[in-house]
Structures are given as structure tokens and as C-alpha cells.
Design a protein around this motif. Structure first.
Motif, mmCIF file in Angstrom:
data_model
loop_
_atom_site.group_PDB
_atom_site.id
_atom_site.type_symbol
_atom_site.label_atom_id
_atom_site.label_comp_id
_atom_site.label_asym_id
_atom_site.label_seq_id
_atom_site.Cartn_x
_atom_site.Cartn_y
_atom_site.Cartn_z
ATOM 1 N N GLU A 1 8.751 2.108 1.694
ATOM 2 C CA GLU A 1 9.196 3.397 2.221
ATOM 3 C C GLU A 1 8.126 4.007 3.133
ATOM 4 N N HIS A 2 6.872 4.020 2.659
ATOM 5 C CA HIS A 2 5.802 4.623 3.452
ATOM 6 C C HIS A 2 5.428 3.745 4.654
ATOM 7 N N CYS A 3 5.321 2.437 4.417
ATOM 8 C CA CYS A 3 4.846 1.556 5.491
ATOM 9 C C CYS A 3 5.859 1.419 6.620
ATOM 10 N N GLN A 4 7.137 1.431 6.329
ATOM 11 C CA GLN A 4 8.137 1.387 7.391
ATOM 12 C C GLN A 4 8.065 2.644 8.252
ATOM 13 N N ARG A 5 7.822 3.772 7.616
ATOM 14 C CA ARG A 5 7.700 5.025 8.372
ATOM 15 C C ARG A 5 6.480 4.981 9.289
#
Length: 245
Positions: free
Chosen positions: A177-181
Motif C-alpha cells: 500500500e505504501h510503496c505503490q503510493r
């Protein structure tokens, strides 16, 4: 039989009669400082009354006691209450500072051993570093020159939620979730796709020891298993802060 009293016979005074009657004894007054010290000491949960409670309590001790004003017990009670709340506030402050330390971006030094030359660990790694290493939790990683072929580049970081050390894939959903953002704004995906470079998102998490020492920084990586990455995969002006974004 009644016997009359003759002239000059003294008349006996009744027992217990005091003439003239004296005023009733005065009871010593209770110290106002002692009362104030007790009230402020009990209100120590509000923090601000603590210092006045100590000052007034000490002053009240000097004006109370045998032969002085009453209220020595009140003064002692006020000092005891103020001391109790002081200990509570100190403990709360220590716990608060401990929480801040556990969530700071700079991990505790006790969990940050110096890595070997040419390597980095979870405490010294930073966004923009290029690596030669697998996608897993590791003790240290081998740094690489970004202009040379390499497998991995760090493009951002986030702070994981507190809790037990995430073994296995327990961190995967949160990391994706964080890394895709972060990748959407930091990684030059159109260029990589145009060059036909196969990549996948990955992340590096702390091992158990640094995690239990308070390290919560998770690094987002772009990974090419065939070392197809040459040059930085970041866009110009990428945000490399920790945490990122």
C-alpha cells in the motif's frame, strides 16, 4: 436540729465556686497554610499546583506543632500528596519520551551496529541507494554503483505501525500500500517500461533485534532479478525523505 449561728460566725463558701469566674481557654487556630498545602497537594493531578503545595507545606511545618498552631498533619498530608503526584508525572513523562523515541525516524543506536565497508543495514540505508541483494529482511546489504548493472534501488521509506515483529509475509499488505503510493511519484516507470526492464516492487524490513529495539523504518525497493537496472530509476527531484511523502 437547727442551730442558729451566732454573731461573728463565718459563713462557709460552697465547694467548686471560683470568684470571680475566668474566661474559657482559647483553642489554637488551625494553620491556613497547612489547609492550603493539603488542597493544592490533592490537586496535583493538574501539575501546576505541585510547586505551591511543596512551598506552602514546608512553611506550614514551621508554624505548626506543640505550642504552635494546629494543622501539622494537614501539612504533612499535603506534602505527601504532592510527592505522589510528582512521581506520577515523572513516570508519565518518561513513558511519553519513550514513545517518541520508538517512533522517531532515527533508530536507537543500540540497534544500529556499523555495517561492513561497502554495505548498509536497516539503520544506515537511505532512499536513492542502489544494491546487490535479494528481496528479504536482511542484516546488511551490499551497496552498488547506480551507473553499473544492479538488482535493486531504494526509492522511498515509510514508518510501520507498532506491534510485534512481522515475521513471514505479515508486512506485505501494508508495504504494498505504501510503496505503490511512493513509486507512483518517485519511480520513472514509463522509462523502465520503454527500455523493457523487468522490475517488481519489494521492501526491506528490520530484523527482529532492531525491530524490538524500536526501529520501524521500512524501505521500498524496485527489484530486477536479472540485474537489468542501469542508472537510477528515480524521476528528477524525487522525494527521498524518511519517511517519504
Amino acid at each position: 436540729m437547727y442551730e442558729p449561728q451566732g454573731p461573728g460566725t463565718p459563713i462557709a463558701q460552697p465547694y467548686g465556686y471560683a470568684y470571680p469566674p475566668g474566661p474559657p481557654p482559647q483553642r489554637p487556630k488551625t494553620s491556613g497554610l497547612a489547609i492550603a498545602a493539603l488542597v493544592l497537594g490533592l490537586a496535583g493531578c493538574l501539575l501546576l499546583p505541585l510547586l505551591p503545595a511543596f512551598i506552602l507545606g514546608i512553611m506550614a511545618l514551621s508554624q505548626t506543632g506543640p505550642g504552635k498552631q494546629q494543622g501539622r498533619g494537614l501539612a504533612i498530608g499535603g506534602l505527601a500528596a504532592a510527592a505522589f503526584w510528582t512521581i506520577g508525572w515523572i513516570a508519565l513523562a518518561k513513558n511519553t519520551m519513550g514513545d517518541l523515541d520508538r517512533h522517531t525516524a532515527s533508530p536507537p543506536s543500540a540497534s544500529c551496529a556499523t555495517p561492513p565497508a561497502g554495505h548498509a543495514n536497516i539503520c544506515t540505508l537511505k532512499p536513492g541507494d542502489c544494491l546487490q541483494q535479494p528481496m528479504a529482511a536482511v542484516t546488511s546489504v551490499e551497496l552498488a554503483v547506480c551507473e553499473s548493472p544492479h538488482t535493486t534501488e531504494v526509492f522511498g521509506a515509510f514508518t510501520a505501525a507498532d506491534g510485534p515483529w512481522p515475521s513471514g509475509g505479515e508486512m506485505k499488505a501494508e508495504a504494498l500500500e505504501h510503496c505503490q503510493r511512493i513509486a507512483a511519484k518517485n519511480v520513472d516507470l514509463p522509462r523502465l517500461n520503454a527500455e523493457g526492464v523487468y522490475t517488481t516492487l519489494g521492501y526491506l524490513k528490520p530484523e527482529r533485534e532492531p525491530w524490538e529495539g524500536g526501529v520501524r523504518t521500512i524501505f521500498c525497493t524496485i527489484y530486477s532479478p536479472d540485474s537489468q537496472l542501469t542508472g537510477s530509476a528515480l524521476v528528477p527531484g524525487a522525494d527521498l525523505s524518511i519517511p517519504t511523502g
